[in-house]
Scaffold this motif. Structure first.
Motif, mmCIF file in Angstrom:
data_model
loop_
_atom_site.group_PDB
_atom_site.id
_atom_site.type_symbol
_atom_site.label_atom_id
_atom_site.label_comp_id
_atom_site.label_asym_id
_atom_site.label_seq_id
_atom_site.Cartn_x
_atom_site.Cartn_y
_atom_site.Cartn_z
ATOM 1 N N ARG A 129 78.085 183.640 71.065
ATOM 2 C CA ARG A 129 78.623 183.614 69.698
ATOM 3 C C ARG A 129 78.862 182.191 69.226
ATOM 4 N N LEU A 150 75.513 180.377 68.554
ATOM 5 C CA LEU A 150 74.831 180.913 67.367
ATOM 6 C C LEU A 150 75.515 180.437 66.086
ATOM 7 N N LYS A 209 74.301 176.945 65.577
ATOM 8 C CA LYS A 209 72.913 176.944 65.096
ATOM 9 C C LYS A 209 72.842 177.331 63.622
ATOM 10 N N GLU A 210 73.640 178.305 63.224
ATOM 11 C CA GLU A 210 73.633 178.725 61.821
ATOM 12 C C GLU A 210 74.034 177.580 60.900
ATOM 13 N N ASP A 262 66.689 182.522 68.249
ATOM 14 C CA ASP A 262 67.865 181.749 67.825
ATOM 15 C C ASP A 262 68.608 181.147 69.001
ATOM 16 N N ALA A 317 70.555 188.201 65.239
ATOM 17 C CA ALA A 317 70.060 187.004 65.915
ATOM 18 C C ALA A 317 69.147 187.405 67.069
ATOM 19 N N LYS A 318 68.083 186.614 67.262
ATOM 20 C CA LYS A 318 67.130 186.879 68.343
ATOM 21 C C LYS A 318 67.459 185.996 69.546
ATOM 22 N N TYR A 327 72.336 192.336 69.187
ATOM 23 C CA TYR A 327 71.364 191.246 69.140
ATOM 24 C C TYR A 327 69.948 191.793 69.351
ATOM 25 N N ASP A 358 71.204 175.107 60.803
ATOM 26 C CA ASP A 358 70.108 175.587 59.950
ATOM 27 C C ASP A 358 70.432 175.407 58.480
#
Length: 364
Positions: free
Chosen positions: A119, A122, A125-126, A50, A5-6, A29, A129
């Motif tokens: 964490r 993210l 977000k995953e 991200d 992840a960015k 990361y 997405d």
């Protein structure tokens, strides 16, 4: 290996940036940095991070302004943003929420808290997405499924439902390609149909065929047979292709007995109308070459071989209401049926007498 992840770190103090960058890089990361609000917005657009760790107090453009601009862009409206500040957390948290921030961290930063919040955001977000991708392709997938159903409906006009579904799904080797397989073949037709057709009005003939085909068709589908062809009052059905059936001979015989019972009901109605008709069946088992027969735009699914000729000859030899089966078929169903042994029949196209049996009834 999954792409890390960015995370974009935005702070005008190099020391703060280095501390966060080192901590996150050690955890695997990919780290991006920006020292101003304008540079942060540029990185958001070009690098597609991200998650953003955004300092509140910066010259020219505050973290709140950057957050509002991120939220104002539809492409980044749900990008996770964590506000970082050394100011009074109570007051700044309200401002951060109003600006659209997802979370809030106070300086000096607790490393474990930072990593836990990163964490968590993210993961969210995953999932978002995945949902966005699912929604993006939903219309396309619905259109594809509608097209598939339409194609399946068209194919069912020419092929059995089992074959049509195999063609559309593409799950198996091309079922239309010629191949050899052991099948059980059933021929049936109406006795007296030719003279009936010659002496009756076309509307009467078509009415009889519609009733007959409708009733026989239901039983073919119920027993998972493949209808090879209609020829007026005659039908050819085979079992064990394209769908493999371990009990193909028994299904064929049970279907034929059910057909005889159903035709008895039809005959009673037809007799009241003055139609002198009856019914006969022939069943044989053996290897045949099976595949598409015809031309582009009009194909049939056919079986060719001695087994089809034998079934046709047995059907032609059958007396009204008889179901004649070959020796091989009888060997596969002898525990399930009561038969009359007819001995060897002399059939056209066969040099030796062919053992045949008349199915009287099913054993309960």
């Amino acid at each position: 290996m999954t792409t890390p992840a960015k995370i974009l770190i935005v702070d005008d103090t190099p020391h703060n940036v280095k501390l966060l960058a080192d901590l996150l890089a050690v955890k695997g990361y990919a780290v991006l940095t920006a020292s101003s609000g304008a540079q942060a917005l540029e990185k958001v657009e070009t690098e597609a991070p991200d998650l953003v760790l955004l300092d509140v107090v910066m010259p020219a453009m505050s973290g709140y302004e950057v957050c509002r601009k991120i939220r104002g862009n539809p492409a980044t409206a749900v990008l996770p943003v964590v506000m970082v500040t050394a100011l009074d957390p109570g007051q700044e948290r309200v401002k951060g929420i109003e600006a659209g921030a997802d979370d809030f961290l106070s300086k000096p930063i607790n490393q474990q808290e930072l990593l836990a919040r990163v964490r968590s955001l993210l993961r969210i977000k995953e999932l978002h997405d995945e949902l966005a991708e699912w929604n993006r392709t939903l219309e396309q997938r619905v259109a594809a499924q509608v097209a598939q159903l339409e194609r399946l409906d068209r194919l069912k006009r020419f092929f059995s439902p089992q074959l049509a579904e195999l063609i559309v799904s593409g799950d198996a080797e091309d079922p239309l390609k010629s191949h050899r397989r052991e099948v059980t073949v059933v021929f049936l037709d109406l006795r007296g149909f030719t003279s009936f057709a010659e002496t009756s009005e076309p509307e009467e003939v078509m009415g009889v065929l519609r009733e007959y085909h409708a009733e026989m068709g239901r039983l073919i589908l119920e027993h998972e047979g493949t209808l090879e062809r209609f020829t007026g009052d005659g039908m050819m059905i085979f079992f064990n292709d394209p769908v493999l059936l371990p009990d193909a001979p028994e299904r064929a015989v049970r279907m034929a007995v059910a057909m005889r019972q159903r035709v008895d009901e039809l005959l009673a109605r037809w007799k009241k109308r003055g139609y002198d008709l009856d019914f006969g069946v022939g069943i044989a088992q053996g290897y045949a070459t099976i595949g598409a027969i015809g031309f582009e735009g009009r194909l049939d699914y056919g079986a060719i071989g001695t087994v089809t000729n034998l079934a046709a000859r047995l059907c032609g030899e059958a007396q009204p209401r008889q179901i004649l089966i070959s020796q091989r078929v009888y060997g596969g169903v002898e525990d399930s049926v009561e038969v009359e042994d007819l001995g060897g029949l002399t059939l056209k196209g066969f040099s030796k007498p062919v053992p045949a049996f008349n199915v009287l009834r099913l054993r309960r």
